[in-house]
Design a protein around this motif. Sequence first.
Motif, PDB file in Angstrom:
ATOM      1  N   VAL A 187       0.870  -1.177   0.000  1.00 22.90           N
ATOM      2  CA  VAL A 187       0.000   0.000   0.000  1.00 22.90           C
ATOM      3  C   VAL A 187       0.904   1.222   0.000  1.00 22.90           C
ATOM      4  O   VAL A 187       1.772   1.361   0.866  1.00 22.90           O
ATOM      5  CB  VAL A 187      -0.905   0.054   1.237  1.00 22.90           C
ATOM      6  CG1 VAL A 187      -1.768   1.306   1.202  1.00 22.90           C
ATOM      7  CG2 VAL A 187      -1.772  -1.183   1.322  1.00 22.90           C
ATOM      8  N   THR A 188       0.719   2.070  -0.990  1.00 26.61           N
ATOM      9  CA  THR A 188       1.533   3.279  -1.094  1.00 26.61           C
ATOM     10  C   THR A 188       0.618   4.484  -1.089  1.00 26.61           C
ATOM     11  O   THR A 188      -0.499   4.427  -1.608  1.00 26.61           O
ATOM     12  CB  THR A 188       2.325   3.273  -2.418  1.00 26.61           C
ATOM     13  OG1 THR A 188       2.977   2.018  -2.553  1.00 26.61           O
ATOM     14  CG2 THR A 188       3.353   4.396  -2.444  1.00 26.61           C
ATOM     15  N   THR A 189       1.106   5.568  -0.502  1.00 21.86           N
ATOM     16  CA  THR A 189       0.295   6.776  -0.567  1.00 21.86           C
ATOM     17  C   THR A 189       1.078   7.921  -1.195  1.00 21.86           C
ATOM     18  O   THR A 189       2.295   8.021  -1.028  1.00 21.86           O
ATOM     19  CB  THR A 189      -0.232   7.184   0.823  1.00 21.86           C
ATOM     20  OG1 THR A 189      -0.951   8.419   0.682  1.00 21.86           O
ATOM     21  CG2 THR A 189       0.892   7.406   1.805  1.00 21.86           C
ATOM     22  N   LEU A 190       0.369   8.712  -1.951  1.00 19.10           N
ATOM     23  CA  LEU A 190       0.954   9.876  -2.601  1.00 19.10           C
ATOM     24  C   LEU A 190       0.285  11.092  -1.975  1.00 19.10           C
ATOM     25  O   LEU A 190      -0.921  11.288  -2.110  1.00 19.10           O
ATOM     26  CB  LEU A 190       0.684   9.810  -4.112  1.00 19.10           C
ATOM     27  CG  LEU A 190       1.278  10.902  -4.982  1.00 19.10           C
ATOM     28  CD1 LEU A 190       2.792  10.851  -4.950  1.00 19.10           C
ATOM     29  CD2 LEU A 190       0.796  10.727  -6.422  1.00 19.10           C
ATOM     30  N   LEU A 191       1.085  11.897  -1.284  1.00 20.16           N
ATOM     31  CA  LEU A 191       0.509  13.041  -0.591  1.00 20.16           C
ATOM     32  C   LEU A 191       0.846  14.330  -1.314  1.00 20.16           C
ATOM     33  O   LEU A 191       1.889  14.436  -1.956  1.00 20.16           O
ATOM     34  CB  LEU A 191       1.086  13.131   0.834  1.00 20.16           C
ATOM     35  CG  LEU A 191       0.825  11.970   1.757  1.00 20.16           C
ATOM     36  CD1 LEU A 191       1.567  12.191   3.067  1.00 20.16           C
ATOM     37  CD2 LEU A 191      -0.664  11.838   2.034  1.00 20.16           C
ATOM     38  N   GLY A 192      -0.001  15.312  -1.158  1.00 25.64           N
ATOM     39  CA  GLY A 192       0.318  16.599  -1.742  1.00 25.64           C
ATOM     40  C   GLY A 192      -0.846  17.541  -1.575  1.00 25.64           C
ATOM     41  O   GLY A 192      -1.963  17.116  -1.315  1.00 25.64           O
ATOM     42  N   ALA A 193      -0.562  18.815  -1.728  1.00 26.00           N
ATOM     43  CA  ALA A 193      -1.617  19.813  -1.602  1.00 26.00           C
ATOM     44  C   ALA A 193      -2.447  19.844  -2.873  1.00 26.00           C
ATOM     45  O   ALA A 193      -2.157  19.159  -3.851  1.00 26.00           O
ATOM     46  CB  ALA A 193      -0.983  21.178  -1.355  1.00 26.00           C
ATOM     47  N   ASN A 194      -3.477  20.698  -2.862  1.00 27.55           N
ATOM     48  CA  ASN A 194      -4.300  20.888  -4.056  1.00 27.55           C
ATOM     49  C   ASN A 194      -3.460  21.350  -5.227  1.00 27.55           C
ATOM     50  O   ASN A 194      -2.656  22.256  -5.098  1.00 27.55           O
ATOM     51  CB  ASN A 194      -5.318  22.000  -3.778  1.00 27.55           C
ATOM     52  CG  ASN A 194      -6.689  21.412  -3.563  1.00 27.55           C
ATOM     53  OD1 ASN A 194      -6.979  20.330  -4.053  1.00 27.55           O
ATOM     54  ND2 ASN A 194      -7.503  22.117  -2.817  1.00 27.55           N
ATOM     55  N   GLY A 195      -3.662  20.724  -6.363  1.00 22.33           N
ATOM     56  CA  GLY A 195      -2.961  21.201  -7.548  1.00 22.33           C
ATOM     57  C   GLY A 195      -1.523  20.727  -7.655  1.00 22.33           C
ATOM     58  O   GLY A 195      -0.802  21.119  -8.562  1.00 22.33           O
ATOM     59  N   ALA A 196      -1.103  19.856  -6.707  1.00 22.41           N
ATOM     60  CA  ALA A 196       0.288  19.415  -6.740  1.00 22.41           C
ATOM     61  C   ALA A 196       0.552  18.441  -7.877  1.00 22.41           C
ATOM     62  O   ALA A 196       1.674  18.302  -8.338  1.00 22.41           O
ATOM     63  CB  ALA A 196       0.659  18.781  -5.405  1.00 22.41           C
ATOM     64  N   GLY A 197      -0.488  17.745  -8.307  1.00 22.78           N
ATOM     65  CA  GLY A 197      -0.284  16.807  -9.399  1.00 22.78           C
ATOM     66  C   GLY A 197      -0.653  15.378  -9.030  1.00 22.78           C
ATOM     67  O   GLY A 197      -0.349  14.446  -9.763  1.00 22.78           O
ATOM     68  N   LYS A 198      -1.337  15.196  -7.910  1.00 23.80           N
ATOM     69  CA  LYS A 198      -1.676  13.838  -7.470  1.00 23.80           C
ATOM     70  C   LYS A 198      -2.660  13.192  -8.430  1.00 23.80           C
ATOM     71  O   LYS A 198      -2.435  12.083  -8.941  1.00 23.80           O
ATOM     72  CB  LYS A 198      -2.289  13.867  -6.069  1.00 23.80           C
ATOM     73  CG  LYS A 198      -1.543  14.727  -5.082  1.00 23.80           C
ATOM     74  CD  LYS A 198      -2.107  14.568  -3.691  1.00 23.80           C
ATOM     75  CE  LYS A 198      -3.555  15.030  -3.541  1.00 23.80           C
ATOM     76  NZ  LYS A 198      -3.732  16.458  -3.768  1.00 23.80           N
ATOM     77  N   THR A 199      -3.750  13.919  -8.678  1.00 22.56           N
ATOM     78  CA  THR A 199      -4.756  13.371  -9.589  1.00 22.56           C
ATOM     79  C   THR A 199      -4.165  13.177 -10.971  1.00 22.56           C
ATOM     80  O   THR A 199      -4.431  12.181 -11.649  1.00 22.56           O
ATOM     81  CB  THR A 199      -5.962  14.328  -9.676  1.00 22.56           C
ATOM     82  OG1 THR A 199      -6.506  14.512  -8.370  1.00 22.56           O
ATOM     83  CG2 THR A 199      -7.027  13.789 -10.593  1.00 22.56           C
ATOM     84  N   THR A 200      -3.319  14.135 -11.383  1.00 22.37           N
ATOM     85  CA  THR A 200      -2.694  14.037 -12.696  1.00 22.37           C
ATOM     86  C   THR A 200      -1.898  12.749 -12.825  1.00 22.37           C
ATOM     87  O   THR A 200      -1.920  12.086 -13.862  1.00 22.37           O
ATOM     88  CB  THR A 200      -1.768  15.240 -12.921  1.00 22.37           C
ATOM     89  OG1 THR A 200      -2.477  16.438 -12.612  1.00 22.37           O
ATOM     90  CG2 THR A 200      -1.292  15.282 -14.348  1.00 22.37           C
ATOM     91  N   THR A 201      -1.211  12.391 -11.740  1.00 24.49           N
ATOM     92  CA  THR A 201      -0.407  11.163 -11.769  1.00 24.49           C
ATOM     93  C   THR A 201      -1.290   9.947 -12.037  1.00 24.49           C
ATOM     94  O   THR A 201      -0.996   9.119 -12.907  1.00 24.49           O
ATOM     95  CB  THR A 201       0.333  10.976 -10.429  1.00 24.49           C
ATOM     96  OG1 THR A 201       1.064  12.156 -10.134  1.00 24.49           O
ATOM     97  CG2 THR A 201       1.262   9.799 -10.498  1.00 24.49           C
ATOM     98  N   LEU A 202      -2.387   9.855 -11.289  1.00 24.61           N
ATOM     99  CA  LEU A 202      -3.279   8.720 -11.485  1.00 24.61           C
ATOM    100  C   LEU A 202      -3.852   8.705 -12.896  1.00 24.61           C
ATOM    101  O   LEU A 202      -3.981   7.657 -13.529  1.00 24.61           O
ATOM    102  CB  LEU A 202      -4.413   8.756 -10.450  1.00 24.61           C
ATOM    103  CG  LEU A 202      -3.996   8.564  -8.995  1.00 24.61           C
ATOM    104  CD1 LEU A 202      -5.216   8.406  -8.108  1.00 24.61           C
ATOM    105  CD2 LEU A 202      -3.083   7.368  -8.832  1.00 24.61           C
TER     106      LEU A 202
END
Lengths: 343, 292, 237
Positions: free
Chosen positions: C32-47
């Motif tokens: 299980v891995t988590t990707l953390l970041g603020a709004n607009g950091a690029g988390k959703t973009t990565t997925l």
Amino acid sequence: MSAVQDVITTPAAATAAAPVTRARRLARFNATWTAITLIALIVAPLFVKNFVVFQMTMVLIYALAVLALNILTGASGQFSLGHSAFFAIGAYTSGILMEFAGVNYILTLPVAALICFIVGFLFGFPALRLSGIYLALATFALAVAMPQLLKIGAFEHWTGGVQGLVITKPDAPFGLPISQDMWLYYLTLAITLLIYVAAVNLLRSRSGRALMAIRDNQIAASAMGVDVSLYKTLAFGISAGITGVAGGLGAIAVQFVAPDGYTFQLAIALFLGMVVGGVGWLPGSLAGAAFIVFVPNIAESVSKGLSGAVFGVLLLFIIFLVPHGARQFAIILQNQFLKFKKT
Amino acid sequence: MELFWNQVVAGISTGAIYACMALAIVMIFQAIDHLNFAQGEMAMFSTFIAWQLMQWGVPYWWAFLLTLAISFAGGIIIERSLFKPLANAPILTNVAGFIALFAIINSVAGLTWDFTVKQFPSPFGSSPFLGSQLLSTHQAGMIGVTALLLVLLYLFFRFTRIGLAMRAAALLPESARLVGINTSWMTALGWGMASAIGAIGGMLIAPVVFLEPNMMGGVLLYGFAAAVLGGLTSPFGAVLGGFLVGVFENLVGTYIPGAGNELKLPIALALIVTVLVFKPTGLFGRVVVQRV
Amino acid sequence: MSVLLTVENLRAYYGQIQALHGLEFALEEGSVTTLLGANGAGKTTTLRAICGMIRATGAIKFDGKPILGKSTEHIVRLGIAHVPQGRGTFTTMTVEENLQLGAISRGDTQNISADIERMYNHFPVLKERSSQQAGTLSGGEQQMLAVARALMLRPRLMLLDEPSFGLAPLIVKDLFQILGKINREDRVTILVVEQNAQLALELAEKAYVIETGRIVMAGPAVEIASDENVRRSYLGY
């Protein structure tokens, strides 16, 4: 319309020139082309036969109508397949005033504009409740109804019924030594330029921005205090008014009005003109109008029996090549210019 | 009073035509979110194909089935070659594409089979239905076939995997892709089905309005009107809309003075527009709540 | 432990705008891995880049096979389930239909009903509402439905985009517990993207922190959780 920017890559990242110089070069490029077009429009009639001058007049007239449609659909986002109705109203207004009230032809145009503005404005009210496909159908109903309304027996005395009205073609004023077609051409050109400049200024003004805000996100626009109902109905009115002027000029140029000259096929032609020119791009109206006037003729000369098919194929060819219309083509030219000038 | 009911029943039977057309329109609308202006022409072309097959000696029902297969394939081919490339183009450009298709099909049909009116047979015959003067067997057949079609479509969408996938693709294309649905092919399938349904409509209508390249013009318009009236998201609404439009049209023609054939259409359309002003998404359409 | 997903030099674009600037990370199978970041950091973009939903360059390998440039539906069928932001529920369809849709790409149709039952066991509330329109479910229930739908794929990798969004803390806690259970029992590799760092760091073994399209921190979740910058920026203390 930023969607076009997404599709067409501008060499923004590539150029090393300062953004200001690039903007200035673009402005000069655009100005040069505008000047060339303008000069061509002014000078061309002197070198061609009267019939071609007449065709050029028709192109300008349709350009005006497509311009009107661009303001409505492109700027305020309301879809109309019914502009042939306003064209007809304008045409008949001019015709009736000229033949029954002896009004000078030029003066019939503002009247046509006003009447169409009112009709369009009033039509805009129920249109507020409809959008997209539903508005398209409602306006289409208007387009279909118009020829039938014009044929109604009760009005036959004024409209000439199915036969329509014959209109006297005006001579050039002050006894100028030019043909009727040539005079009418320059008159149309002057009026078209006037309206074009006014339209461009309108779209650049606060009102224009309000319209575009409504097109892009109606709810947000109203949350920002834009009176959405007023602007939308005004847009309809203005668009109808301009179409009315075009209709009036058309009646004078063609020298008669008849119900079957204003069927839904005209509405579809105007729509196609708008798409081919580039929706919401005012300069494209000219390209779209040229398409409407010349391509059906070309299609027929290629094959009499399959003229419809050839027309369809040509149309498909254009929309495959430049889905965003002539505007996309212009942007491609701009990009080529910028790349070329870099060396 | 008897005149009224006569006209209502007559309206229902012409309405079956519009209902069939409206059903095809709603099908495509579900698949691609646009109205296909060339739908009527495609139906007309399919009917001509059926006619041609019968001219070559193919018996009616074989010609019927063969035409369905050809129309289905044709619809898919048209979508893949013409409209898939336009998938990312603006909506209005797609509409221009439909118009181009209309012009091409109409022209080719005119050249191939010319514009003289032809007879098209009906499998139901045209004797009075159940001895009644109001309905002919053909008209009853039309209503029956349309109702059958509706039931089959309902079963298809509700109970088959592919029907479920098509509904999902039309509803939320991105989510559909996220469950592995190839939304592009769902669109093609929608076109194929709409084309086949249109062909059925054409073959039912032709015995009544006679076969010629321009036969679908008015019908298409009424079909659109019916689909919009019913609400573009509801097949049931489309069929009901079709019957209602048929009845409107007939009643208008009978009771409104001076409304000759020409004014029937605009008045019917005006009535529909009026309904839309009060119910902007049609009688059974799904009200889309716009969230900001 | 074999590596299930590798991401190398990933750049992603929205039109002309570059959102990811050369991302690199790897997911081990069963982790299980988590990707953390603020709004607009690029988390959703990565997925979205992993699922082929946006334009991207670089290299993404799933089970050794390159998937960059393939269509979303193709990637999904390889065994990657994505629970998107906003859940993407088919709101006018029933709960059961939504679950059936989760399995629509599977060839083994005979096992689907059994799997639906398993989902009802994981999420009893869905069974109660199985013939209700999905849009009438509460936020938490819709999130469970979204997760269940993703599981119907029998995925090897599950991507979750901000599953805690808009949910009450207790419900989020329940949800994360179920995610842990699924990871252990069904051996599903999980990559969960979150703004709500606390629970994500408790669930995950490994964590990455992303800022404006670049990974700025990587390491075991425990270490990341005790890092002072992370605590200040994402944990609020």
